[in-house]
Motif scaffolding. Sequence first.
Motif, mmCIF file in Angstrom:
data_model
loop_
_atom_site.group_PDB
_atom_site.id
_atom_site.type_symbol
_atom_site.label_atom_id
_atom_site.label_comp_id
_atom_site.label_asym_id
_atom_site.label_seq_id
_atom_site.Cartn_x
_atom_site.Cartn_y
_atom_site.Cartn_z
ATOM 1 N N VAL A 433 0.832 -1.205 0.000
ATOM 2 C CA VAL A 433 0.000 0.000 0.000
ATOM 3 C C VAL A 433 0.868 1.257 0.000
ATOM 4 O O VAL A 433 0.598 2.214 -0.722
ATOM 5 C CB VAL A 433 -0.951 0.028 1.219
ATOM 6 N N ALA B 171 -7.497 -3.262 9.202
ATOM 7 C CA ALA B 171 -8.417 -2.933 8.112
ATOM 8 C C ALA B 171 -8.189 -3.899 6.965
ATOM 9 O O ALA B 171 -7.099 -4.446 6.802
ATOM 10 C CB ALA B 171 -8.192 -1.496 7.652
ATOM 11 N N LEU B 173 -8.286 -4.411 2.854
ATOM 12 C CA LEU B 173 -8.271 -3.702 1.587
ATOM 13 C C LEU B 173 -9.239 -4.346 0.598
ATOM 14 O O LEU B 173 -9.694 -5.475 0.794
ATOM 15 C CB LEU B 173 -6.859 -3.725 0.992
ATOM 16 N N LEU B 198 -6.515 6.384 7.143
ATOM 17 C CA LEU B 198 -7.804 5.679 7.125
ATOM 18 C C LEU B 198 -8.842 6.392 8.004
ATOM 19 O O LEU B 198 -10.036 6.330 7.726
ATOM 20 C CB LEU B 198 -7.631 4.221 7.566
ATOM 21 N N ALA B 206 -10.483 1.399 2.662
ATOM 22 C CA ALA B 206 -10.386 0.071 3.268
ATOM 23 C C ALA B 206 -11.553 -0.079 4.233
ATOM 24 O O ALA B 206 -12.194 0.909 4.600
ATOM 25 C CB ALA B 206 -9.054 -0.079 4.013
ATOM 26 N N PHE B 441 -5.357 2.536 -3.156
ATOM 27 C CA PHE B 441 -5.935 1.588 -2.210
ATOM 28 C C PHE B 441 -6.945 0.652 -2.883
ATOM 29 O O PHE B 441 -7.075 -0.501 -2.486
ATOM 30 C CB PHE B 441 -6.654 2.326 -1.069
ATOM 31 N N ASP B 442 -7.689 1.170 -3.822
ATOM 32 C CA ASP B 442 -8.868 0.473 -4.331
ATOM 33 C C ASP B 442 -8.944 0.677 -5.849
ATOM 34 O O ASP B 442 -9.790 1.425 -6.337
ATOM 35 C CB ASP B 442 -10.112 1.067 -3.627
#
Lengths: 457, 457
Positions: A433, B171, B173, B198, B206, B441-442
Amino acid sequence: VNEPLLAALREVVGPAHVLTEPDVRAGYEVDWTGRWRGSAEAVVRPGNVAEVAAVLGASAAAGVTVVPQGGNTGLVGGGVPRADAVSQIVLSLVRLDERGRVDGGAAQVSAGAGVTLTQLQAHAGAAGLMFAVDLTARQSATVGGMVATNAGGLHVLRYGSMRAQVVGIEAVLADGSVLSRMGGLVKDNSGYDLAGLLCGSEGTLAVVTGARLRLWPRPTHRVTALLGLADLPGALSVLSRLRSLDTLEAVEVMFDDGIELVCAHAQLAAPFSQPHPCVLVVECAGLDDPTNDLAGVLSGCPEVLDTAVASDSGGRQRLWSWREAHTEAVNALGIPHKLDVSLPAQRMAEFEGEVRALVTSVALGSRLVLWGHLGDGNLHVNVVGPPPDDESVDEAVLRLVADLGGSISAEHGIGVAKRRWLSLTRSSADVAVMTAVKRAFDPTGMLNPGVLLPAGR
Amino acid sequence: VNEPLLAALREVVGPAHVLTEPDVRAGYEVDWTGRWRGSAEAVVRPGNVAEVAAVLGASAAAGVTVVPQGGNTGLVGGGVPRADAVSQIVLSLVRLDERGRVDGGAAQVSAGAGVTLTQLQAHAGAAGLMFAVDLTARQSATVGGMVATNAGGLHVLRYGSMRAQVVGIEAVLADGSVLSRMGGLVKDNSGYDLAGLLCGSEGTLAVVTGARLRLWPRPTHRVTALLGLADLPGALSVLSRLRSLDTLEAVEVMFDDGIELVCAHAQLAAPFSQPHPCVLVVECAGLDDPTNDLAGVLSGCPEVLDTAVASDSGGRQRLWSWREAHTEAVNALGIPHKLDVSLPAQRMAEFEGEVRALVTSVALGSRLVLWGHLGDGNLHVNVVGPPPDDESVDEAVLRLVADLGGSISAEHGIGVAKRRWLSLTRSSADVAVMTAVKRAFDPTGMLNPGVLLPAGR
């Protein structure tokens, strides 16, 4: 030498601020411990944010990487050129030394990246307030560097580290765009906390050019105590009782061998008439005199074998002198292997015992000096003896720290020095990350490459 | 209905925890103000971190987006399904309700995402310590939701928001990998501060499954004062003098029209024998009784026209009752336009005057109710009257806030409700970086799409 780039940089900041002569560059090319050094095409000293952005643009266009530098007091090699890089410049932020008017109502001030900690402390003090972070390198360390490394120091216990002081930030991204959020709003949930993320990012995500900083009421009374104890478990037990004092600002630890070294180097007398294996420096400060409260707690601590107390400036300075001279005394022995670790409170005494045995066995004939910020679970582990490039002792100590659930960097950061061990303390998911975040901020990898993230990232 | 996905989810969490019946889903599909609602394929309630990871994996494979939900007490629509999304599930974290043993020495505790604030406060209290964040929705609000929204509440002034309490986070992901850093090290500069990032990321980066939280000494004495004043400038002047009290925990503000509304709705008597335009609730707490110190400061405040003080639990609760009933009283009038803004201290009085005139002119016949956390520069602006979809009054107020250097979201977050106005308060460079961070992150955008970042990002 990349002449077109140098010409472009001179155009941006003026010829006087593009330093290319080797002897002039030299002070910027080596860290102050002498352990980390490299060679830069130039040292560039912009005078304002627009110039920082233009320097980054010119460097990116030339494919030259950029090493941001503040007061050059870092201890992990993150602020000096990489030894193995082909083409890099040092971006020195020291000329961004503007101090804004102190806002007494909000207890905040804006400061440029180049303002030194001493200047900032004086500026806040002149307005009757206090900037709460303090550290020994205060005369050179700068706001930009302290933000970028999330500096800790002597008062984290009470006031938190640099991140806790930052209520706004100004920074330039690799593409030259400027993030600026200096309004000083203490409560702001409009999107991701980029300011907090930049704190401790070690110049790898953006170049910090200024910060809006929180100030604190300035305590009017201050008392310092030096305590002699038989061992670290005793010191930890005293610490847990000291925590009930809401005036507690610092609990520093030293050991007899370190004190002996410091006395010899700095020509100081011994702190007590007889030596003690473990010595604490405790400081309390408040709007009322905290001396009686401190004495009350200490009177209930049978672990304390010897005590010296001072509340006048000269006396307090004397009580701090052994602690403050540690760094220089160790450096005078040779280039130290400097480790800066934190541990869960309940593993700290175990660590102290094991690390002494470990260093003796891994690096025969070396000298270990330990001290640190006991109140934060933070020990500085210094080993002098092994050649700088022999990192077996570093590795052994950091593995021990990781095994005990600690961090391989409490406050110095990862830099160049610790990056090969990042995975001891951060999981592969964490590192993945972080790598993705780095790419999000700096897609071409021009900002401080070779720092923090493992090689190949 | 995506039957293969439902089958996969039942496999992961058990059939009892995949809710598909419309009447069972209903409570999860609308926010508690009734303003935000959408329809989900299912509500999935995993029981541990591994199940959360597996749910995310199955959803990603099916191309179904995920809306994480805690206690569903959010106010910006970020925790309920999107009205316009085709295929989405609600991921309810309420079953992750494990509480770890309180570590008294470190003053820390671990808590699962589903632990409610009331449970957490009781758990810390049973160990003689205090969890410092407090807010009216305490019986439903959960640790996960409070971390994800960086919840503020009544005590930010003294203890900071949720981010200041988080010393570790767990957390999951979007790709199912788990970030876990729950060792509780207070000093750790080994890489980017992902935990802090976060906090306040509103479920877009996340899914928070747990946190290691800081606890505080529990004050043994507490005093509450209700103060009647002529206007907000007077209240701000009182506030600046109250700040000298290091026991100060809360300074809340209400106005006469809000108090009148609350009295009618909650059948409360008027707080004073005669009405005052502006009323403050002030609370101090400490290990010594703070009553005399508070009285000392107030005696030097000629702006205070009326005072009621209580230090017993029942009396204090009574003094808080007008303030605490505001949210419900406004909701009872209809679906409110809820704005939650912060302003620089020196612009706050100006804002109060202008917002009243503005709302009257933009939304004729509407009702404006203002209250908030004065000590943090934070006002809640509630307008009842305009239909929910008519956002002209929201836009006008938020533009005023931006013009005065404030934030369009002090503590509620951006969510669905404020995303079209994010650029009022964040620069295009900020938004570009946030978008890049979201992608880091996503990458496939499966987590809480349509929240926080502007459409098309």
